[in-house]
Write an enzyme that holds these catalytic residues in place. Structure first.
Site, PDB file in Angstrom:
ATOM      1  N   HIS A   1       0.641  -0.478  -4.704  1.00  0.00           N
ATOM      2  CA  HIS A   1      -0.692  -0.796  -4.429  1.00  0.00           C
ATOM      3  C   HIS A   1      -1.635   0.747  -4.021  1.00  0.00           C
ATOM      4  CE1 HIS A   1      -3.634  -4.017  -3.679  1.00  0.00           C
ATOM      5  NE2 HIS A   1      -4.126  -2.854  -2.940  1.00  0.00           N
TER       6      HIS A   1
ATOM      7  N   GLU B   1     -12.032 -10.456   6.743  1.00  0.00           N
ATOM      8  CA  GLU B   1     -12.454 -10.570   5.184  1.00  0.00           C
ATOM      9  C   GLU B   1     -12.799 -12.255   4.919  1.00  0.00           C
ATOM     10  OE1 GLU B   1     -10.825  -6.687   2.788  1.00  0.00           O
ATOM     11  OE2 GLU B   1      -9.922  -8.847   2.359  1.00  0.00           O
TER      12      GLU B   1
ATOM     13  N   TYR C   1     -14.501  -9.449  -8.118  1.00  0.00           N
ATOM     14  CA  TYR C   1     -14.823 -10.195  -7.167  1.00  0.00           C
ATOM     15  C   TYR C   1     -15.866 -10.898  -7.523  1.00  0.00           C
ATOM     16  CZ  TYR C   1     -11.329  -8.364  -4.141  1.00  0.00           C
ATOM     17  OH  TYR C   1     -10.132  -7.860  -3.736  1.00  0.00           O
TER      18      TYR C   1
ATOM     19  N   GLU D   1      -4.928   0.212  -8.375  1.00  0.00           N
ATOM     20  CA  GLU D   1      -6.478   0.350  -8.697  1.00  0.00           C
ATOM     21  C   GLU D   1      -6.528   1.996  -8.788  1.00  0.00           C
ATOM     22  OE1 GLU D   1      -9.085  -1.573  -6.118  1.00  0.00           O
ATOM     23  OE2 GLU D   1      -8.548  -3.545  -6.987  1.00  0.00           O
TER      24      GLU D   1
ATOM     25  N   GLU E   1      -5.595  -9.478  -9.371  1.00  0.00           N
ATOM     26  CA  GLU E   1      -6.495  -9.525  -8.070  1.00  0.00           C
ATOM     27  C   GLU E   1      -7.723  -9.973  -8.402  1.00  0.00           C
ATOM     28  OE1 GLU E   1      -5.749  -6.144  -5.568  1.00  0.00           O
ATOM     29  OE2 GLU E   1      -8.101  -6.304  -4.973  1.00  0.00           O
TER      30      GLU E   1
ATOM     31  N   TRP F   1      -6.774 -12.686  -4.233  1.00  0.00           N
ATOM     32  CA  TRP F   1      -6.687 -11.967  -3.151  1.00  0.00           C
ATOM     33  C   TRP F   1      -7.614 -12.544  -1.940  1.00  0.00           C
ATOM     34  CZ3 TRP F   1      -4.564  -7.312  -2.098  1.00  0.00           C
ATOM     35  CH2 TRP F   1      -4.743  -6.749  -0.896  1.00  0.00           C
TER      36      TRP F   1
ATOM     37  N   THR G   1     -16.422  -6.109  -1.384  1.00  0.00           N
ATOM     38  CA  THR G   1     -16.095  -5.577   0.043  1.00  0.00           C
ATOM     39  C   THR G   1     -15.119  -6.552   0.515  1.00  0.00           C
ATOM     40  OG1 THR G   1     -17.948  -6.684   1.012  1.00  0.00           O
ATOM     41  CG2 THR G   1     -18.350  -4.407   0.486  1.00  0.00           C
TER      42      THR G   1
ATOM     43  N   TYR H   1       0.672  -1.273  -0.019  1.00  0.00           N
ATOM     44  CA  TYR H   1       0.027   0.002   0.057  1.00  0.00           C
ATOM     45  C   TYR H   1       0.910   1.290  -0.007  1.00  0.00           C
ATOM     46  CZ  TYR H   1      -4.505  -2.277   0.915  1.00  0.00           C
ATOM     47  OH  TYR H   1      -5.640  -2.886   0.695  1.00  0.00           O
TER      48      TYR H   1
END
Length: 403
Positions: free
Chosen positions: A180, A356, A288, A218, A314, A348, A321, A142
């Site tokens: 990231h 998560e 996702y 992203e 990813e 991911w 979420t 990150y």
């Protein structure tokens, strides 16, 4: 409680076996924590009978563990994927190896390095490569976290990335160096830092065939707080990419560079109309499975039809979420699509201490201590439903859930 019966039969041609984020505003617990194989072709058939599913939870019930529950994993892959395939390059929309054979890399993305508490080490890298069969490991760093990231602590995370990439090289797997961006949705915001970072990374690792560079995770215009003018491919992402690609190419002429796309790396179709000039460039898309379906596959198909090489750096088995029930059926629609098009992917995620459902390892568990977790070779009882499913996909073995 009723049960879902999912039987997955996968046939893979294997040579050397091996997000937080698409279009979403994350709940607080999923924010980055404060710092404290190759397959030439894949054919997969899925038969699913679903009576009822229940909301997934990452909080596991405490049960009495048997000796069998604690059996740790062992190596099932003995070939070092980089030794087998050597220098990768892009031909058309495909990745090919040194011999010109099509390669589909499959592996795991780490959670953010600033929220993993020494998870990446020799043992865990070996586990992912040899026990799980990962041919690629994505190191997600990150740039800006909720209170800690590369921009706040550049020396700490620069050294972490240097150390972790070397671990992957020593293990003989491919590794993605992931800048990231997420909270800082405009890649131009920290371009000076990115240029400095990738200059050092490409100077240090440019001679190794193991390394791929993901230069902006992203890009987005409204992920959290209003940023102002929307972030677009034309005005923000492409100019950024041209600068960073040029920086890397000054040191590393041939390793693959992966470029993010607008709307949390979903708009590969837009990028395909005006790509960055250069060789061995790819473009990432993220999804996702419970949130992104055929409409998003259509965007990828448009990009492929326009000749754009794509890499799914990813993807998750759940909602965007990171939460909700693991959706095997929806995931398999994507897995089959990527197999048909030889699209490489990373799931991911693994290693994070966040709640998560997409975590590959269980978040709350008395099975292993934190110290045991970072020793790798995790028993199945410690691996989440998502992790067990994805591990089977990577290894090319049937997935048969027991609940």
């Amino acid at each position: 409680m009723k049960k879902s019966l999912v039987k997955l039969a996968a046939v893979l041609s294997v040579t050397g076996v091996l997000l937080s984020g698409c279009s979403r505003s994350l709940p607080e617990e999923t924010l980055p924590a404060v710092a404290a194989t190759t397959t030439a072709a894949t054919t997969t058939e899925v038969t699913t009978v679903t009576e009822e599913t229940t909301a997934a939870t990452t909080v596991e019930e405490t049960v009495e563990e048997t000796e069998a529950d604690m059996v740790k994993s062992t190596a099932v892959v003995t070939e070092r994927v980089v030794d087998v395939n050597g220098q990768l390059r892009v031909e058309g929309t495909k990745i090919v190896n040194e011999a010109g054979e099509v390669v589909q890399l499959k592996g795991m993305s780490t959670y953010g390095l600033n929220g993993m508490f020494n998870f990446v080490n020799k043992d865990t890298v070996q586990t992912l490569a040899e026990d799980w069969g990962c041919s690629v490991i994505r190191l997600a760093m990150y740039t800006v976290g909720n209170s800690d990231g590369y921009i706040q602590n550049p020396e700490e995370y620069r050294q972490q990335m240097l150390d972790y990439v070397q671990l992957c090289i020593d293990q003989g797997v491919y590794v993605i160096i992931d800048w990231h961006i997420l909270f800082d949705g405009d890649p131009l915001e920290h371009m000076a830092e990115s240029v400095e970072f990738f200059d050092e990374m490409s100077k240090t690792f440019g001679e190794y065939p193991n390394v791929l560079y993901e230069i902006c995770n992203e890009p987005n215009g409204d992920c959290y707080d209003a940023i102002g003018t929307p972030v677009t491919w034309e005005n923000n992402i492409k100019p950024y990419a041209e600068t960073v690609v040029s920086t890397i190419r000054a040191n590393d002429p041939d390793n693959i560079i992966i470029i993010g796309t607008s709307t949390w790396s979903q708009d590969v179709d837009i990028a395909s109309l005006d790509p960055v000039e250069g060789e061995n460039l790819m473009y990432t898309f993220h999804f996702y499975a419970r949130s992104h379906g055929q409409e998003h596959r259509d965007k990828v198909q448009t990009a492929l039809d326009n000749g754009l090489p794509v890499f799914c750096t990813e993807w998750g088995t759940t909602l965007n979420t990171g939460d909700g029930t693991v959706d095997v059926e929806a995931s398999m629609e994507w897995i089959n699509f990527m197999a048909e098009n030889d699209i490489s992917w990373c799931n991911w995620s693994i290693g994070g201490y966040v709640t998560e459902s997409s975590n590959a390892l269980k978040y709350v568990s008395e099975i292993l201590t934190p110290e045991e977790k970072i020793q790798g070779h995790w028993p199945d009882k410690f691996i989440s439903r998502s992790g067990l499913f994805v591990r089977c996909l990577i290894l090319g073995i049937p997935y048969e859930p027991d609940n």
